[in-house]
Structure formats: structure tokens, C-alpha cells
Design a protein around this motif. Structure first.
Motif, PDB file in Angstrom:
ATOM      1  N   HIS A  61       0.829  -1.218   0.000  1.00  0.00           N
ATOM      2  CA  HIS A  61       0.000   0.000   0.000  1.00  0.00           C
ATOM      3  C   HIS A  61       0.856   1.256   0.000  1.00  0.00           C
ATOM      4  CE1 HIS A  61       1.028   0.097   4.145  1.00  0.00           C
ATOM      5  NE2 HIS A  61      -0.097   0.532   4.656  1.00  0.00           N
ATOM      6  N   VAL A  99     -11.497  -3.635  -5.628  1.00  0.00           N
ATOM      7  CA  VAL A  99     -10.100  -3.721  -5.215  1.00  0.00           C
ATOM      8  C   VAL A  99      -9.974  -3.874  -3.702  1.00  0.00           C
ATOM      9  CG1 VAL A  99      -7.845  -2.598  -5.301  1.00  0.00           C
ATOM     10  CG2 VAL A  99      -9.487  -2.226  -7.162  1.00  0.00           C
ATOM     11  N   THR A 100      -9.120  -4.804  -3.295  1.00  0.00           N
ATOM     12  CA  THR A 100      -8.731  -4.950  -1.890  1.00  0.00           C
ATOM     13  C   THR A 100      -7.249  -4.645  -1.779  1.00  0.00           C
ATOM     14  OG1 THR A 100     -10.360  -6.712  -1.566  1.00  0.00           O
ATOM     15  CG2 THR A 100      -8.577  -6.556   0.063  1.00  0.00           C
ATOM     16  N   VAL A 101      -6.879  -3.823  -0.825  1.00  0.00           N
ATOM     17  CA  VAL A 101      -5.461  -3.494  -0.632  1.00  0.00           C
ATOM     18  C   VAL A 101      -4.954  -4.196   0.625  1.00  0.00           C
ATOM     19  CG1 VAL A 101      -3.763  -1.666  -0.318  1.00  0.00           C
ATOM     20  CG2 VAL A 101      -5.774  -1.272  -1.782  1.00  0.00           C
ATOM     21  N   CYS A 102      -3.985  -5.101   0.440  1.00  0.00           N
ATOM     22  CA  CYS A 102      -3.365  -5.808   1.565  1.00  0.00           C
ATOM     23  C   CYS A 102      -1.995  -5.212   1.849  1.00  0.00           C
ATOM     24  CB  CYS A 102      -3.195  -7.290   1.232  1.00  0.00           C
ATOM     25  SG  CYS A 102      -4.744  -8.154   0.966  1.00  0.00           S
ATOM     26  N   HIS A 103      -1.499  -5.417   3.057  1.00  0.00           N
ATOM     27  CA  HIS A 103      -0.196  -4.856   3.429  1.00  0.00           C
ATOM     28  C   HIS A 103       0.341  -5.632   4.622  1.00  0.00           C
ATOM     29  CE1 HIS A 103      -2.752  -2.973   6.370  1.00  0.00           C
ATOM     30  NE2 HIS A 103      -3.485  -2.469   5.378  1.00  0.00           N
ATOM     31  N   MET A 143      -6.801   2.607   5.595  1.00  0.00           N
ATOM     32  CA  MET A 143      -5.518   1.967   5.262  1.00  0.00           C
ATOM     33  C   MET A 143      -4.389   2.595   6.066  1.00  0.00           C
ATOM     34  SD  MET A 143      -5.315   1.617   1.157  1.00  0.00           S
ATOM     35  CE  MET A 143      -6.833   1.209   0.314  1.00  0.00           C
ATOM     36  N   ALA A 164      -5.854  -0.855   8.563  1.00  0.00           N
ATOM     37  CA  ALA A 164      -6.919  -1.777   8.168  1.00  0.00           C
ATOM     38  C   ALA A 164      -6.649  -2.339   6.770  1.00  0.00           C
ATOM     39  CB  ALA A 164      -8.267  -1.058   8.186  1.00  0.00           C
ATOM     40  N   THR A 165      -7.206  -3.513   6.515  1.00  0.00           N
ATOM     41  CA  THR A 165      -7.209  -4.088   5.163  1.00  0.00           C
ATOM     42  C   THR A 165      -8.558  -3.733   4.548  1.00  0.00           C
ATOM     43  OG1 THR A 165      -5.799  -5.906   5.871  1.00  0.00           O
ATOM     44  CG2 THR A 165      -7.056  -6.229   3.835  1.00  0.00           C
ATOM     45  N   VAL A 166      -8.527  -2.968   3.468  1.00  0.00           N
ATOM     46  CA  VAL A 166      -9.765  -2.375   2.967  1.00  0.00           C
ATOM     47  C   VAL A 166     -10.112  -2.896   1.577  1.00  0.00           C
ATOM     48  CG1 VAL A 166     -10.983  -0.226   2.466  1.00  0.00           C
ATOM     49  CG2 VAL A 166      -9.224  -0.277   4.267  1.00  0.00           C
ATOM     50  N   THR A 167     -11.371  -3.268   1.398  1.00  0.00           N
ATOM     51  CA  THR A 167     -11.915  -3.599   0.078  1.00  0.00           C
ATOM     52  C   THR A 167     -12.974  -2.558  -0.265  1.00  0.00           C
ATOM     53  OG1 THR A 167     -11.598  -5.963   0.474  1.00  0.00           O
ATOM     54  CG2 THR A 167     -13.142  -5.346  -1.282  1.00  0.00           C
ATOM     55  N   VAL A 168     -12.913  -2.031  -1.474  1.00  0.00           N
ATOM     56  CA  VAL A 168     -13.905  -1.039  -1.898  1.00  0.00           C
ATOM     57  C   VAL A 168     -14.845  -1.676  -2.915  1.00  0.00           C
ATOM     58  CG1 VAL A 168     -14.297   1.217  -2.947  1.00  0.00           C
ATOM     59  CG2 VAL A 168     -12.281   0.845  -1.494  1.00  0.00           C
ATOM     60  N   ARG A 171     -17.838 -11.081   5.176  1.00  0.00           N
ATOM     61  CA  ARG A 171     -16.588 -11.470   5.838  1.00  0.00           C
ATOM     62  C   ARG A 171     -15.946 -10.280   6.575  1.00  0.00           C
ATOM     63  NH1 ARG A 171     -12.718  -9.020   3.347  1.00  0.00           N
ATOM     64  NH2 ARG A 171     -12.876  -8.495   1.153  1.00  0.00           N
TER      65      ARG A 171
END
Lengths: 288, 288
Positions: free
Chosen positions: A167, A186-190, B180, B184-188, B202
Motif C-alpha cells: 500500500h 479492489v482490496t489493498v493488503c499490506h 488503510m 486496516a485491510t480495505v476492500t472497496v 466477511r
């Protein structure tokens, strides 16, 4: 090593060439065009490689390219003043601020000092803010290169499930915003994500930019998925991506090699940004 | 209706009061402070309600608040020129550009004309770009209000799985970026997402801002999750949120009511932004 003709390998060369051809055509159609100015502050060996590469590509496109080397003792205020002169200089089309910079220099403050219309690297917070507003004219080059390679698969972006691993401001977040603008979910992982695999396993497209060699293995990828590897890791075994390419290739539908995937497209995007900057400067009345 | 003392209801009133108390304390500690200027272009009934509310809160804080009403025949260039005068006027602390504006006015261009240091609504693309860089000083008010209410649950943001439903420039995307930044792990998700339920089911936290009454039902929420409802929908049954509050309340761990959840916090964030703008203007040498 992967075979050269493996259809699952999503190579950057053809995409790069197409973008460069378009840029060359645009530049040839102009009676005159300003120059790109590359600024290196202090001496960093790896920067020199990047700059030489950019200079060579610009030369091929007949785009004037100046290299400025500022001493490591330059002050923040001097840098700012020089950038402001460049903003006002109509002979300068765009400014490239090479990274890294010395510790006493505030990089982001300098990036903010480059006028958005000359920000060919797409690094000014205003440029990045415009991405949120779906205006991706001058996007960060690596992020735009990743998007371009996804587009190359021919998949419809609308409704595509994308997982971005990493990210950072200049890659992960802009990639996420640009793909949202195209209709992807879109999901942003880190590094704080509890289970990256839980997300990456369900993704139609996985984009990775974390800088950890072979972080993603085949157990983390859905069969048939697109895998875009932005990692460039110097290791005793040579340059490796963030993805275990050989193993993941057996699962993925498309995968970018490292090197030879995203990297070659990035400098082409820089040149495309230069042509877009030229058009925007004309549209804004800066040039006639 | 939900009972007033239901512990699952995450009400905005207490959060609002805490933020307003802090702002009032800051303002009282200053020997002088500039004014907020609200600009309404053309006549829109719903805008008047918002402006009255902002004026009343500013008055409580002893923060000067001016209301300007510009005719619907004002030109884009006139608007820009007036905003630029306001940028230069040290007696003006911040500018609020009420929406909607008449069709012939380019809203985003005007938002860009408000200097980031006076952009108390956090609407300038440069302000929003700064969110990508984890600098959330002047964030869009509704987005910041949603984040504040999540924080109120006491849950650790790091590693939290958040699903943001809605990807607007002023709410969905800024909320995603701000969360973020907190780990947090964010999905839009948005209107092109194949299955919103697959994601929302989930999620530890679901934030909704789409403007469709009762879009989210109890089958779309994980038991114990936090549900932040930003929707405000005028319906024959009164004002409804994007969440079926009564039904989801039986599943969720926390849920914001509509009205009385995010809304009351939003204007408090605007006032907090005004105090932050003041501090930033001092730090930048604009004020002494």
C-alpha cells in the motif's frame, strides 16, 4: 527459466514498444517540444542506471533530455527555488526528480513544488489526488505500467476482483485507485493484513509491490489468475520478483516476468506522460 | 424504532460533543481567529438547512461565520477570482463551498481554487492527495466522521477487515485511504462489484455510502461486525439509511442509526478542520 514463448508470460516489451511508438508519433507531429529535465541530488549509483535508461529512450523519441546533478550539500530552499524557476521556464516540458535524495532533503515537499502540469512522474500530491477524482492524466509511472499490463490480457476490468499487495503511496494506492476507476473491485493488503493468502486466493488479478523476494507462491494464487509482479529484489541468486515466477506460472493464467515485465513499461509511461503534459500545457495556455 | 439505550447503537452525539469541546477550547485559547465563509451559489432549499446548522455550531464555538449567497448567474471566472481573493485575505480562516452548484459551474475546478490551507471541507484534490500520503490533516468531513465512529468502538484498527460499499470521491475513496493509513485491510465495493454480500459477509467493519435505502440487510453482515451507515435517503417512510437498521441491529455488534449517527459528527469535523487549518496557517507563516 521460463521459455521465451510461454504464452502465460506477460512480457513488457510489446506494450512498451506500442506506447513508445505512440509517443514518438506525437512528438514528430509537433513543430517544437520542450525538454525533460532529470534532477539527481547527491551521488547514488543505482540512480545513474535509471537516468541513462531514461535518457536513451528520450533520445530515441527525439525528446530533448537534460541531466542536472545537484550536489549533496544543496539546501531544501535552493532546490525549491530551482524547481520554481523550472515551473516558469517554457523551454522545460517536464521535471523528473530522481530518488533517493539525501537525508536532509524533504522529498515530498520538493515533489509538491513541481507544478502538476510538469509533473511527468505523477508524484505531486495534487496529481495523485486527481486519481481519486478519476482523472488519471499524469499517473505515477509504475502504477500506470501495472494497469497497462492488466489491460493487455483483454479481460474486462468491470467487476474484476483485484487484490493489491502493498500500500505504498507511489504504487499500491495509485494502482488501487486507477483500477477502481476502471470498475474493478479492489482490496489493498499490506504488512498488517491478517491473511494475505485469504485475499489473494480469491482474486482474479493479484498485483504485488512489497519488495520481498518470492513472497507469493503458487498456493496463494487462484488458477487462471493474472499476476502482476512489481518487485525488483537484488539477491545472491540475481534479480528476483516478489512472486516465485516459475512455480506460480504453473497456476496463473498470466504472469509478468522479473525482469522484463512491468519495468520496461514504466519508462514508456514516463514518455507518454511527457506527451500528455505537453497537451495539457497547450490546453492551459502555457504554450502556443 | 430502536430503543434509546440499546448498547449496539453507535450514536454520533457523544463523539460530536467531544470534538466540539476540543474545538471550542482551541478557539478560546486564541487571541483572535479568522472567520469561516460559507458560499452558496444559486438557491437550493436543502443547502440552506446545512448552512444554518453550520452557522449555529460555529456560533456556539465563538467562531465567526459569514454566509455569502452568489447569484445563479455568476460566472466560473468570477467565482474563481472571488475565491482567490479569499485565499489572500488573512481575515478568512476557511472557505466552505456548499453543494450542489448550478450546472454551468465546474465544481471541482472551484474546489481546486480554494487553497489547501483554507480547504476546511478537505475537497481540494491536493488535500485528498495528501490522504494517500497518510497526511489526513484536512480530510473530507463525512469520511473523517465515519472513521471517528469506527474508532469509538475501541477496536484495534490494525489488521481490521473493512469493506467500504461505495467509491465516491468525497466519501468512499477517502474512507478507504484513511483506514488503510490506520492499518486496516480495505476492500472497496461499488455498483460494478459482482457480489457485495460476498465481501460484506466477511468484514469486521462495513461502511456504506451509496444512497439506496435499506440496501444492506442482515444476511449481508457478519455477526458482531461494526456497521457505519452514511446513507441519508428521503423516502415516503421518512429518512432512511443505506442499512436496514432494525434488522441488521440483531446481527451487528455496533451500528450507527440514521439519523443520529454519522451526520451529527460531520459538522463537528468541519469545525475541527477549521482549528487545524488555523494551526497550519500559523505554521506556514500565513498568520502570526
Amino acid at each position: 527459466m521460463a521459455k521465451d514463448n510461454d504464452p502465460r508470460l506477460l512480457r513488457g516489451a510489446a506494450v512498451r514498444q506500442r506506447i513508445l511508438d505512440e509517443a514518438a508519433q506525437y512528438i514528430a507531429s509537433q513543430s517544437s517540444i520542450g525538454k525533460l529535465v532529470s534532477i539527481s541530488i547527491g551521488e547514488v549509483a543505482e540512480v545513474a542506471v535509471y537516468v541513462r535508461n531514461q535518457a536513451r529512450v528520450a533520445h530515441q523519441l527525439k525528446l530533448p533530455f537534460d541531466q542536472e546533478f545537484w550536489g549533496s550539500d544543496v539546501t531544501q530552499e535552493e532546490c525549491k527555488a530551482r524547481l520554481q524557476e523550472m515551473n516558469d521556464d517554457p523551454s522545460i516540458l517536464g521535471v523528473i526528480l530522481q530518488r533517493p535524495v539525501p537525508d536532509h532533503i524533504n522529498l515530498r515537499s520538493l515533489q509538491s513544488a513541481i507544478h502538476p502540469l510538469k509533473d511527468v512522474e505523477g508524484m505531486n500530491p495534487a496529481s495523485i489526488g486527481n486519481i481519486i477524482y478519476n482523472d488519471v492524466a499524469l499517473a505515477p509511472c509504475t502504477a500506470a505500467a501495472a494497469v497497462e499490463l492488466i489491460r493487455e490480457t483483454g479481460l474486462n476490468m468491470e467487476g474484476l476482483e483485484v487484490v493489491m499487495v502493498g500500500h505504498s503511496e507511489i504504487v499500491g494506492k495509485p494502482v488501487a485507485m486507477m483500477l477502481m476507476a476502471e470498475g474493478a473491485t479492489v482490496t489493498v493488503c499490506h504488512h498488517m493484513t491478517r491473511s494475505v493468502a485469504m485475499h489473494s486466493r480469491r482474486a482474479d488479478v493479484v498485483v504485488v509491490a512489497v519488495g520481498k523476494a518470492h513472497l507469493l507462491g503458487p498456493d496463494m494464487i487462484k488458477p487462471g489468475a493474472v499476476v502482476i509482479d512489481i518487485g525488483i529484489n537484488q539477491t545472491p541468486d540475481g534479480i528476483l520478483g516478489d512472486v516465485d515466477t516459475e512455480a506460480v506460472k504453473e497456476v496463473a493464467g498470466w504472469i509478468t516476468p522479473v525482469p522484463g515485465g512491468v519495468g520496461p513499461v514504466t519508462v514508456a509511461i514516463l514518455m507518454r506522460n511527457a506527451t500528455i503534459a505537453h497537451q495539457r500545457q497547450i490546453a492551459s495556455g502555457w504554450l502556443t
